[in-house]
Design a protein around this motif. Structure first.
Motif, PDB file in Angstrom:
ATOM      1  N   ASN A 140       7.398 -16.609   9.553  1.00 30.17           N
ATOM      2  CA  ASN A 140       7.959 -17.081   8.332  1.00 30.17           C
ATOM      3  C   ASN A 140       6.648 -17.161   7.277  1.00 30.17           C
ATOM      4  O   ASN A 140       6.987 -17.117   6.093  1.00 30.17           O
ATOM      5  CB  ASN A 140       8.862 -18.226   8.440  1.00 30.17           C
ATOM      6  CG  ASN A 140      10.136 -18.059   9.442  1.00 30.17           C
ATOM      7  OD1 ASN A 140      10.229 -16.911   9.693  1.00 30.17           O
ATOM      8  ND2 ASN A 140      10.750 -18.925   9.476  1.00 30.17           N
TER       9      ASN A 140
ATOM     10  N   ASP B 195       8.256 -17.091  -6.438  1.00 27.65           N
ATOM     11  CA  ASP B 195       8.775 -18.242  -5.680  1.00 27.65           C
ATOM     12  C   ASP B 195      10.412 -18.005  -5.581  1.00 27.65           C
ATOM     13  O   ASP B 195      10.947 -18.421  -6.580  1.00 27.65           O
ATOM     14  CB  ASP B 195       8.291 -19.482  -6.265  1.00 27.65           C
ATOM     15  CG  ASP B 195       8.642 -20.575  -5.209  1.00 27.65           C
ATOM     16  OD1 ASP B 195       9.919 -20.629  -4.777  1.00 27.65           O
ATOM     17  OD2 ASP B 195       8.001 -21.804  -5.091  1.00 27.65           O
TER      18      ASP B 195
ATOM     19  N   GLU C  56       6.782 -15.483   3.698  1.00 27.61           N
ATOM     20  CA  GLU C  56       6.765 -16.052   2.436  1.00 27.61           C
ATOM     21  C   GLU C  56       5.651 -15.609   1.714  1.00 27.61           C
ATOM     22  O   GLU C  56       5.802 -15.448   0.493  1.00 27.61           O
ATOM     23  CB  GLU C  56       6.680 -17.541   2.870  1.00 27.61           C
ATOM     24  CG  GLU C  56       6.764 -18.508   1.443  1.00 27.61           C
ATOM     25  CD  GLU C  56       6.952 -19.829   1.693  1.00 27.61           C
ATOM     26  OE1 GLU C  56       6.791 -20.615   0.451  1.00 27.61           O
ATOM     27  OE2 GLU C  56       7.628 -20.303   2.693  1.00 27.61           O
TER      28      GLU C  56
ATOM     29  N   GLN D  91      13.519 -17.713   2.757  1.00 29.72           N
ATOM     30  CA  GLN D  91      13.655 -18.526   1.598  1.00 29.72           C
ATOM     31  C   GLN D  91      14.971 -18.843   0.999  1.00 29.72           C
ATOM     32  O   GLN D  91      15.295 -19.784   0.680  1.00 29.72           O
ATOM     33  CB  GLN D  91      12.585 -18.059   0.489  1.00 29.72           C
ATOM     34  CG  GLN D  91      11.315 -17.825   0.885  1.00 29.72           C
ATOM     35  CD  GLN D  91      10.596 -17.546  -0.425  1.00 29.72           C
ATOM     36  OE1 GLN D  91      10.483 -18.314  -1.855  1.00 29.72           O
ATOM     37  NE2 GLN D  91       9.739 -16.380  -0.446  1.00 29.72           N
TER      38      GLN D  91
ATOM     39  N   SER E 281       6.727 -12.246   0.370  1.00 28.05           N
ATOM     40  CA  SER E 281       7.830 -12.463  -0.743  1.00 28.05           C
ATOM     41  C   SER E 281       7.279 -12.876  -2.008  1.00 28.05           C
ATOM     42  O   SER E 281       7.810 -12.538  -2.836  1.00 28.05           O
ATOM     43  CB  SER E 281       8.956 -13.292  -0.282  1.00 28.05           C
ATOM     44  OG  SER E 281       8.497 -14.506  -0.229  1.00 28.05           O
ATOM     45  N   ARG E 282       6.357 -13.856  -2.104  1.00 28.16           N
ATOM     46  CA  ARG E 282       5.868 -14.288  -3.317  1.00 28.16           C
ATOM     47  C   ARG E 282       5.231 -13.275  -4.068  1.00 28.16           C
ATOM     48  O   ARG E 282       5.134 -13.377  -5.376  1.00 28.16           O
ATOM     49  CB  ARG E 282       4.668 -15.582  -2.941  1.00 28.16           C
ATOM     50  CG  ARG E 282       5.313 -16.851  -2.607  1.00 28.16           C
ATOM     51  CD  ARG E 282       4.496 -17.902  -2.166  1.00 28.16           C
ATOM     52  NE  ARG E 282       4.912 -19.386  -2.183  1.00 28.16           N
ATOM     53  CZ  ARG E 282       5.393 -20.091  -2.842  1.00 28.16           C
ATOM     54  NH1 ARG E 282       5.384 -20.041  -4.028  1.00 28.16           N
ATOM     55  NH2 ARG E 282       6.116 -21.307  -2.465  1.00 28.16           N
TER      56      ARG E 282
END
Length: 522
Positions: A241, A254, A245, A289, A248-249
């Motif tokens: 994860n 965010d 994250e 998220q 994805s950022r």
């Protein structure tokens, strides 16, 4: 076989997706069959616990919110093809309306992320389309796998700090190893595999930078292997994860902050957003998220329909939420926990009547939009208005569905494996079904003395009538099949009546010849 449809319209209407850009809202409406048997473990707004509900009751529950209510979540689960996407698409149209003369439900807007919208940009576009925002978004399928993998590992190696690993363990975990697969190789392999799966998928691929099998191979190479083994249910999702994250950022920013921002913007407009995610895997690297945010119920103000398959739930739900009791936790914080299929994978709502209604709605839409001459009235009557099938054919085919050894019976399988298979074939359905590996051949009920073609026709189109098994005369006339001699059959009430097969006594069964069509296929 007379054909009153166009193959292009068959492809247009019968697809693996409920939502396609080519299908108009009116076309969706004319093929939709009410989904009126959904099992609700809980449906809190209506006080239901352990009972069946209808699509209208689900919609009523979703839209029972106030503008500033915290997140309200409705989980929708079932086998692939069981009607989850169809229910989500129907819910969207009920909320947003079907067009100029239908405005939908006032002060609500449905944000429907369909199963086919897998790019990050598509997802964010759906979330923001009614808002005056234009975020900059990247996509996984545009990444160079090696470069992206190296960037993630360098972040973990140089910046990541966690209570779960010591600094020395992080350094060993992220170091390059020329003689065996390291994290860079694993991440690059999985990014590339996901990109390739998107180009050739039948089902949504579930994106994971690190899988359980990758983790097992990796831990065997490290000095702290015992720790990685003993605490794997914690350490595996923590590592996976964190990598998700970071990625994805870099693609979206965010995501949790953005979801909160969009919620506030909708509130300012006096609109309650309904986020419809028919398949959680669509969110790929964003799903962790998304789950973290929406299940922190006070984080924003959405009504959320969250769909997934039973198989994904069994294999991945704990990892997606990084907790061992994820399913129980999510169910406990949901307003509704809804299931589309039973333990055998059969869609609850698709009984004999619904299966016929489903086939009829698609056949009518295909024929109506084909531009071909209409089906003659006498043919329609002979086939129960379902040409080239009849009601008996649809019922038997649905009951005989066999999805590669699975007992799953779903709307998608009926439409793709029976209706489309036969409409696209150049042979009559009773012949086309011989080569259909997804439908078990039903046993025949007429006497073995009849020629094979009569046994074939009667097994699919025959219905019980007085004196035996009856097939409408019009079926034989339409397919150009001669009716047997009068001493072999009776023609009565518009039916050609065949004598029933006589069942042997147990002592004689071993001598009975097998029906060749039951055990073999052309």
């Amino acid at each position: 076989m007379p054909r009153y449809w166009d193959d292009d319209q068959v492809d247009h209407f019968i697809t693996s997706e409920a939502h396609t850009k080519k299908k108009t809202p009116d076309q969706f409406r004319e093929t939709h069959v009410d989904i009126d048997r959904i099992y609700a473990d809980t449906l809190t707004p209506l006080g239901v616990s352990g009972g069946f509900v209808t699509q209208e009751q689900v919609l009523e529950s979703i839209t029972a919110s106030n503008l500033t209510d915290p997140n309200r979540i409705f989980i929708l689960r079932g086998e692939p093809g069981s009607g989850k996407s169809q229910l989500c698409e129907w819910t969207k149209h009920q909320i947003n309306g079907y067009g100029e003369n239908d405005d939908g439900i006032e002060d609500y807007v449905a944000l429907h992320v369909s199963r086919s919208q897998t790019r990050m940009g598509q997802i964010v576009d759906v979330l923001t389309e009614p808002l005056d925002v234009n975020p900059d978004v990247g996509n996984i399928d545009d990444l160079n796998p090696d470069d992206a993998a190296s960037a993630i590992v360098e972040y973990l190696r140089g910046i990541w700090s966690t209570d779960h690993f010591t600094d020395a363990e992080v350094q060993e975990l992220t170091e390059a190893r020329a003689d065996s697969g390291d994290l860079r190789d694993i991440f690059a392999k999985n990014i590339q595999g996901y990109q390739e799966a998107l180009d050739s998928r039948d089902e949504n691929p579930d994106f994971n930078l690190l899988t359980r099998s990758d983790y097992r191979r990796l831990r065997l190479q490290l000095s702290f292997s015992d720790k990685l083994t003993d605490d794997r249910d914690i350490l595996f999702p923590v590592l996976k994860n964190e990598a998700h994250e970071y990625l994805s950022r870099n693609l979206v920013g965010d995501f949790k902050e953005q979801l909160q921002e969009y919620s506030e913007l909708y509130q300012e407009q006096g609109i309650r957003p309904v986020l419809i995610c028919e398949d959680l895997t669509t969110f790929s690297v964003l799903k962790e998220q998304l789950l973290d945010h929406i299940f922190e119920l006070s984080s924003s103000c959405y009504d959320i329909v969250l769909g997934w398959t039973i198989g994904w739930e069994q294999d991945n739900i704990d990892d997606a939420f990084a907790r061992s009791d994820a399913a129980t936790y999510m169910k406990g914080r949901s307003e509704g926990f809804l299931t589309m299929t039973d333990e055998d994978g059969e869609a609850y709502f698709l009984d004999d009547d619904a299966s016929i209604a489903l086939a009829r709605s698609y056949l009518n839409a295909i024929k109506r939009n084909s531009g071909e001459e209409g089906v003659p009235e006498d043919v329609e009557e002979a086939f129960d208005g379902l040409y080239p099938f009849n009601e008996r054919f649809v019922q038997v085919a649905y009951r005989q569905l066999n999805d590669e050894g699975s007992s799953r019976k779903t709307p998608r399988l009926l439409l793709l494996r029976v209706v489309k298979h036969c409409l696209k074939s150049t042979r009559p359905p009773f012949e086309a079904m011989k080569s259909n590996a997804f439908v078990d051949t039903p046993t025949f009920e007429v006497d073995m003395k009849y020629d094979q073609i009569y046994r074939d026709v009667s097994r699919w189109y025959g219905v019980p009538v007085e004196g035996g098994i009856g097939v409408r005369v019009g079926v034989f006339e339409t397919y150009g099949i001669d009716i047997p001699d009068d001493n072999e059959v009776t023609v009565k009430g518009g039916f050609v009546v065949f004598k029933k097969r006589q069942r042997k006594r147990c002592s004689e069964q071993n001598q009975e010849p097998a029906d060749p069509q039951t055990n073999s296929r052309d």
